[in-house]
Design a protein around this motif. Structure first.
Motif, mmCIF file in Angstrom:
data_model
loop_
_atom_site.group_PDB
_atom_site.id
_atom_site.type_symbol
_atom_site.label_atom_id
_atom_site.label_comp_id
_atom_site.label_asym_id
_atom_site.label_seq_id
_atom_site.Cartn_x
_atom_site.Cartn_y
_atom_site.Cartn_z
ATOM 1 N N VAL A 132 0.824 -1.206 0.000
ATOM 2 C CA VAL A 132 0.000 0.000 0.000
ATOM 3 C C VAL A 132 0.860 1.259 0.000
ATOM 4 O O VAL A 132 0.568 2.231 -0.708
ATOM 5 C CB VAL A 132 -0.963 0.014 1.209
ATOM 6 C CG1 VAL A 132 -1.769 1.311 1.247
ATOM 7 C CG2 VAL A 132 -1.896 -1.194 1.162
ATOM 8 N N CYS A 133 1.898 1.267 0.798
ATOM 9 C CA CYS A 133 2.741 2.462 0.911
ATOM 10 C C CYS A 133 3.413 2.797 -0.418
ATOM 11 O O CYS A 133 3.747 1.912 -1.209
ATOM 12 C CB CYS A 133 3.812 2.248 1.984
ATOM 13 S SG CYS A 133 3.166 2.077 3.657
ATOM 14 N N ASN A 134 3.600 4.083 -0.642
ATOM 15 C CA ASN A 134 4.294 4.567 -1.825
ATOM 16 C C ASN A 134 5.300 5.636 -1.394
ATOM 17 O O ASN A 134 4.890 6.740 -1.025
ATOM 18 C CB ASN A 134 3.300 5.143 -2.835
ATOM 19 C CG ASN A 134 3.974 5.554 -4.129
ATOM 20 O OD1 ASN A 134 5.094 5.137 -4.412
ATOM 21 N ND2 ASN A 134 3.300 6.377 -4.921
ATOM 22 N N PRO A 135 6.597 5.305 -1.364
ATOM 23 C CA PRO A 135 7.191 4.065 -1.867
ATOM 24 C C PRO A 135 6.921 2.864 -0.957
ATOM 25 O O PRO A 135 6.664 3.035 0.235
ATOM 26 C CB PRO A 135 8.682 4.393 -1.903
ATOM 27 C CG PRO A 135 8.871 5.437 -0.849
ATOM 28 C CD PRO A 135 7.615 6.265 -0.875
ATOM 29 N N ALA A 136 7.001 1.703 -1.565
ATOM 30 C CA ALA A 136 6.827 0.462 -0.804
ATOM 31 C C ALA A 136 8.053 0.215 0.061
ATOM 32 O O ALA A 136 9.126 0.794 -0.163
ATOM 33 C CB ALA A 136 6.620 -0.703 -1.752
ATOM 34 N N ALA A 137 7.873 -0.636 1.056
ATOM 35 C CA ALA A 137 8.966 -0.955 1.972
ATOM 36 C C ALA A 137 10.193 -1.443 1.210
ATOM 37 O O ALA A 137 10.092 -2.275 0.306
ATOM 38 C CB ALA A 137 8.514 -2.010 2.969
ATOM 39 N N SER A 138 11.326 -0.898 1.574
ATOM 40 C CA SER A 138 12.590 -1.299 0.954
ATOM 41 C C SER A 138 13.655 -1.401 2.032
ATOM 42 O O SER A 138 14.068 -0.378 2.595
ATOM 43 C CB SER A 138 13.014 -0.284 -0.105
ATOM 44 O OG SER A 138 14.256 -0.644 -0.696
ATOM 45 N N PRO A 139 14.067 -2.634 2.381
ATOM 46 C CA PRO A 139 13.671 -3.912 1.787
ATOM 47 C C PRO A 139 12.252 -4.296 2.179
ATOM 48 O O PRO A 139 11.698 -3.729 3.135
ATOM 49 C CB PRO A 139 14.691 -4.891 2.386
ATOM 50 C CG PRO A 139 15.031 -4.293 3.721
ATOM 51 C CD PRO A 139 15.037 -2.817 3.495
ATOM 52 N N PRO A 140 11.636 -5.256 1.473
ATOM 53 C CA PRO A 140 10.277 -5.671 1.827
ATOM 54 C C PRO A 140 10.197 -6.126 3.279
ATOM 55 O O PRO A 140 11.100 -6.798 3.789
ATOM 56 C CB PRO A 140 10.006 -6.827 0.862
ATOM 57 C CG PRO A 140 10.904 -6.559 -0.312
ATOM 58 C CD PRO A 140 12.144 -5.962 0.272
ATOM 59 N N ALA A 141 9.132 -5.715 3.951
ATOM 60 C CA ALA A 141 8.918 -6.139 5.339
ATOM 61 C C ALA A 141 8.639 -7.641 5.374
ATOM 62 O O ALA A 141 7.975 -8.189 4.492
ATOM 63 C CB ALA A 141 7.759 -5.366 5.941
ATOM 64 N N GLN A 142 9.148 -8.295 6.419
ATOM 65 C CA GLN A 142 8.977 -9.740 6.562
ATOM 66 C C GLN A 142 8.025 -10.045 7.715
ATOM 67 O O GLN A 142 7.988 -9.322 8.721
ATOM 68 C CB GLN A 142 10.318 -10.415 6.842
ATOM 69 C CG GLN A 142 11.349 -10.248 5.750
ATOM 70 C CD GLN A 142 12.633 -11.009 6.064
ATOM 71 O OE1 GLN A 142 12.605 -12.190 6.406
ATOM 72 N NE2 GLN A 142 13.759 -10.323 5.971
#
Length: 250
Positions: A207-217
């Protein structure tokens, strides 16, 4: 050597031995005994800390839940309550060693304010040789809720977080899009719903913009109740959260 010189040398040796003894041990720092902090806390300095005066070290701050609330004294009503759960302080007492500084503070209740956590973090940076690019926050239950909250309020200060059995809903989660997250929860948790971890991780990634970086685990333990932290902190579930945290830096 004069008597005064002998006394001075004895004091130097005494304090040097005390400093060296702190390495690899979990030590109680009761409330009102350490200048610069108004809470009692557990302190752990990694092995070799006193032998390498030029080195800086990662910092992990561990926050307990409501069952670990206390008066900050070195008593069963105080700091000992933080030893009642399988978490970093207890693991260290039982003989485990870590390559980071650990601070585990105690409050009269577990609902720390973001500014209170920030003050503890800043205190640790002044008292210990902390690498400011490698500061990590982890907590269980209420402590995990605070972990989510602090990461949203001060994302620029954390290299990674590990919230366990917490709830990251109801806060502007996208503020922490660049903070690495590994959340844990039990699917049968009747105290804090698993959706307290599922929803924020999903929002960070999708949903977030930008998306989580790195992707949330997110790791869910099927059929596990509120205690999803014991097997996470002691590694018996097969996850090394400590190596994962330390793999990230600002």
């Amino acid at each position: 050597m004069s008597i005064s010189q002998r006394i001075l040398l004895g004091c130097v040796l005494f304090f040097a031995q005390g400093a060296l003894a702190a390495q690899g041990q979990i030590l109680a720092r009761p409330k009102a005994t350490v200048p610069g902090i108004s809470y009692g806390y557990w302190e752990y300095l990694p092995q070799g800390y006193d032998d390498n005066a030029g080195a800086s070290y990662p910092l992990v701050i561990f926050l307990g839940g409501q069952g670990q609330e206390g008066d900050g004294t070195a008593s069963v009503a105080g700091l000992e309550k933080l030893m009642a759960v399988t978490a970093p302080p207890r693991l260290i007492r039982n003989g485990r060693h870590f390559p980071f500084i650990l601070i585990s503070p105690q409050r009269f209740n577990a609902w720390w304010g973001d500014n209170e956590i920030d003050a503890i973090l800043e205190f640790a940076k002044t008292r210990y040789r902390v690498d400011p690019n490698r500061i990590y926050l982890t907590g269980l239950s209420a402590g995990a809720i605070v972990t989510w909250s602090y990461a949203v309020a001060f994302p620029q200060k954390l290299a990674a977080i590990v919230p366990i059995a917490g709830n990251g809903n109801g806060i502007p989660i996208c503020n922490m899009w660049n903070v690495p997250v590994w959340a844990f929860h039990g699917t049968a948790d009747g105290t804090v719903s698993q959706w307290g971890s599922i929803d924020p991780v999903n929002k960070l990634n999708n949903v977030c913009n930008p998306a989580a970086s790195p992707p949330a685990q997110l790791t869910l333990y099927q059929g596990v109740g509120h205690d999803s932290w014991s097997q996470t902190y002691n590694g018996s579930a097969g996850h090394d959260i400590y190596a994962w945290m330390l793999s990230h830096s600002l």
